[in-house]
Scaffold this active site. Structure first.
Site, PDB file in Angstrom:
ATOM      1  N   PHE A   4       0.825  -1.205   0.000  1.00 21.37           N
ATOM      2  CA  PHE A   4       0.000   0.000   0.000  1.00 21.37           C
ATOM      3  C   PHE A   4       0.862   1.259   0.000  1.00 21.37           C
ATOM      4  O   PHE A   4       0.512   2.256  -0.637  1.00 21.37           O
ATOM      5  CB  PHE A   4      -0.962   0.010   1.192  1.00 21.37           C
ATOM      6  CG  PHE A   4      -2.137   0.918   0.972  1.00 21.37           C
ATOM      7  CD1 PHE A   4      -3.147   0.560   0.100  1.00 21.37           C
ATOM      8  CD2 PHE A   4      -2.227   2.147   1.605  1.00 21.37           C
ATOM      9  CE1 PHE A   4      -4.226   1.403  -0.140  1.00 21.37           C
ATOM     10  CE2 PHE A   4      -3.297   2.992   1.378  1.00 21.37           C
ATOM     11  CZ  PHE A   4      -4.304   2.618   0.499  1.00 21.37           C
ATOM     12  N   GLY A   5       1.986   1.232   0.705  1.00 21.86           N
ATOM     13  CA  GLY A   5       2.892   2.379   0.662  1.00 21.86           C
ATOM     14  C   GLY A   5       3.385   2.635  -0.749  1.00 21.86           C
ATOM     15  O   GLY A   5       3.467   3.791  -1.197  1.00 21.86           O
ATOM     16  N   LYS A  18     -14.089  -3.014   9.977  1.00 22.42           N
ATOM     17  CA  LYS A  18     -14.481  -3.897   8.878  1.00 22.42           C
ATOM     18  C   LYS A  18     -13.555  -5.112   8.818  1.00 22.42           C
ATOM     19  O   LYS A  18     -13.912  -6.147   8.254  1.00 22.42           O
ATOM     20  CB  LYS A  18     -14.486  -3.148   7.549  1.00 22.42           C
ATOM     21  CG  LYS A  18     -13.146  -2.611   7.089  1.00 22.42           C
ATOM     22  CD  LYS A  18     -12.403  -3.599   6.221  1.00 22.42           C
ATOM     23  CE  LYS A  18     -11.119  -3.095   5.631  1.00 22.42           C
ATOM     24  NZ  LYS A  18     -10.170  -2.399   6.440  1.00 22.42           N
ATOM     25  N   GLU A  33      -4.977  -7.765  10.148  1.00 20.19           N
ATOM     26  CA  GLU A  33      -5.384  -6.750  11.119  1.00 20.19           C
ATOM     27  C   GLU A  33      -6.664  -7.140  11.862  1.00 20.19           C
ATOM     28  O   GLU A  33      -6.884  -6.736  13.000  1.00 20.19           O
ATOM     29  CB  GLU A  33      -5.592  -5.400  10.419  1.00 20.19           C
ATOM     30  CG  GLU A  33      -4.324  -4.797   9.805  1.00 20.19           C
ATOM     31  CD  GLU A  33      -3.354  -4.256  10.840  1.00 20.19           C
ATOM     32  OE1 GLU A  33      -3.616  -4.386  12.046  1.00 20.19           O
ATOM     33  OE2 GLU A  33      -2.316  -3.704  10.436  1.00 20.19           O
TER      34      GLU A  33
END
Length: 365
Positions: free
Chosen positions: A34-35, A222, A310
């Protein structure tokens, strides 16, 4: 300014402010998938972009080959117009880049590493630097929203913060698939800075929000719900069951958002339902795959050996929040109990399906 809840702000062409926007110095922390996608997005929008990592070989490859050898290596980081994403891997260079007036920090490390990183590096982070956090999770050690944990780590109450969320798989961003995001800040003008910095109105469109609590909760909570969606698939159930689970789960998420001081309309948007649908219905989601693997008998420890899920840690904090707010939240509790093997899949189904019936509009806030 394009806000998510303003349907009239649907400009058919690139707005004038986008063409005349000033270049920003953007420092991306973390060269994971994502970075990398965020660095590419920022550079594509015309910003002076650097990406910080610790791996010198990875850094050299980004600088010499315009490619990240560890993540999304099939995609070139070369930008039209001669803009280059520069990799840096030393604290000396990081300090130098962060000293640029008006710098924006796009932080893209996993949630549980985020507050410790800020605590370790707080001396080189300017007090007025805008930090935009892309981590979607809660800090397990202190049961905090990421924003509160970051401020505590910096030992500052007035650091400018923004939070980027929404349905956004990194690889699809790199492919140029049209993607919409939402960025929230207590100070709306800071959210607008990120909006202007990342929007190109071709492949990436960013909406603003003044509800950082709702955006953080939607993005974080989520994750355990996506683990639950994977459990539904892992139990062998089909679309009926998955759709029901996602719908009911969204209302539990809305209840918790209201109790924590967020705006329930945020959960109806990109940071809530948008991200929830993405992670619950796609096998690209690590959380969804984790739920499936748990139902096949794999252990949490083994699943997390090679990647961060996560939703596992966040499930624990979600229950702390539910208890703190006096909320029942049966789906969250069943997912949490299944993760920790407190109940069997059969018991979870019986518990959820055997509950007292009610009127939907009455139950759903």
């Amino acid at each position: 300014i394009v806000t998510e809840n303003d349907p009239d702000n649907l400009a058919p062409h690139i707005p004038q402010w986008q063409n005349s926007k000033p270049k920003q110095k953007v420092v991306v922390i973390g060269a994971g998938a994502f970075g990398t996608a965020m660095a590419y997005t920022a550079a594509q929008a015309g910003n002076d972009t650097v990406i910080y990592m610790r791996d010198a070989d990875q850094c050299a490859a980004i600088n010499n080959e315009d490619r990240n050898p560890k993540y999304l290596s099939d995609y070139s980081l070369r930008i039209e117009g001669g803009i280059q994403i520069r990799g840096i891997c030393t604290l000396t260079k990081l300090k130098e880049e962060l000293s640029t007036p008006g710098v924006v920090i796009l932080h893209a490390l996993p949630c549980q590493l985020t507050p410790p990183w800020f605590k370790e590096h707080k001396d080189i982070i300017p007090n007025d630097a805008l930090i935009c956090c892309t981590a979607k999770g809660l800090y397990l050690k202190t049961n905090q929203l990421m924003g509160h944990a970051i401020l505590d780590a910096l030992d500052r109450a007035d650091q400018p913060l923004a939070f980027l969320s929404g349905p956004s798989f990194a690889e699809e961003i790199m492919k140029g698939n049209p993607t919409t995001l939402v960025v929230a800040s207590d100070e709306l003008f800071q959210a607008v800075r990120i909006q202007k910095m990342l929007s190109n109105f071709k492949t990436v469109r960013v909406f603003t929000s003044d509800d950082p609590v709702g955006v953080q909760l939607g993005g974080a909570l989520k994750n355990p719900l996506a683990v639950g969606a994977g459990m539904v698939s892992g139990m062998g159930f089909g679309t009926n069951t998955l759709s029901a689970m996602v719908t009911r789960a969204s209302h539990e998420l809305r209840q918790l958002c209201i109790a924590m001081g967020g705006n329930p309309r945020t959960i109806d948007g990109l940071a809530g339902m948008g991200d929830l649908m993405l992670t619950c219905f796609s096998s690209q989601s690590r959380n969804q795959r984790c739920g499936q693997r748990l139902m096949k008998g794999e252990r949490v420890e083994d699943i997390q050996k090679n990647c961060t899920v996560e939703g596992i840690a966040t499930a624990d904090v979600a229950i702390v929040y539910a208890d703190m707010c006096g909320l029942e939240l049966p789906i969250f509790r069943c997912v949490h109990s299944l993760i920790h093997k407190k109940i069997t899949p059969e018991e979870a189904v019986l518990d959820l399906m055997g509950r007292r019936s009610g009127k939907e509009t009455k139950v759903l806030l």
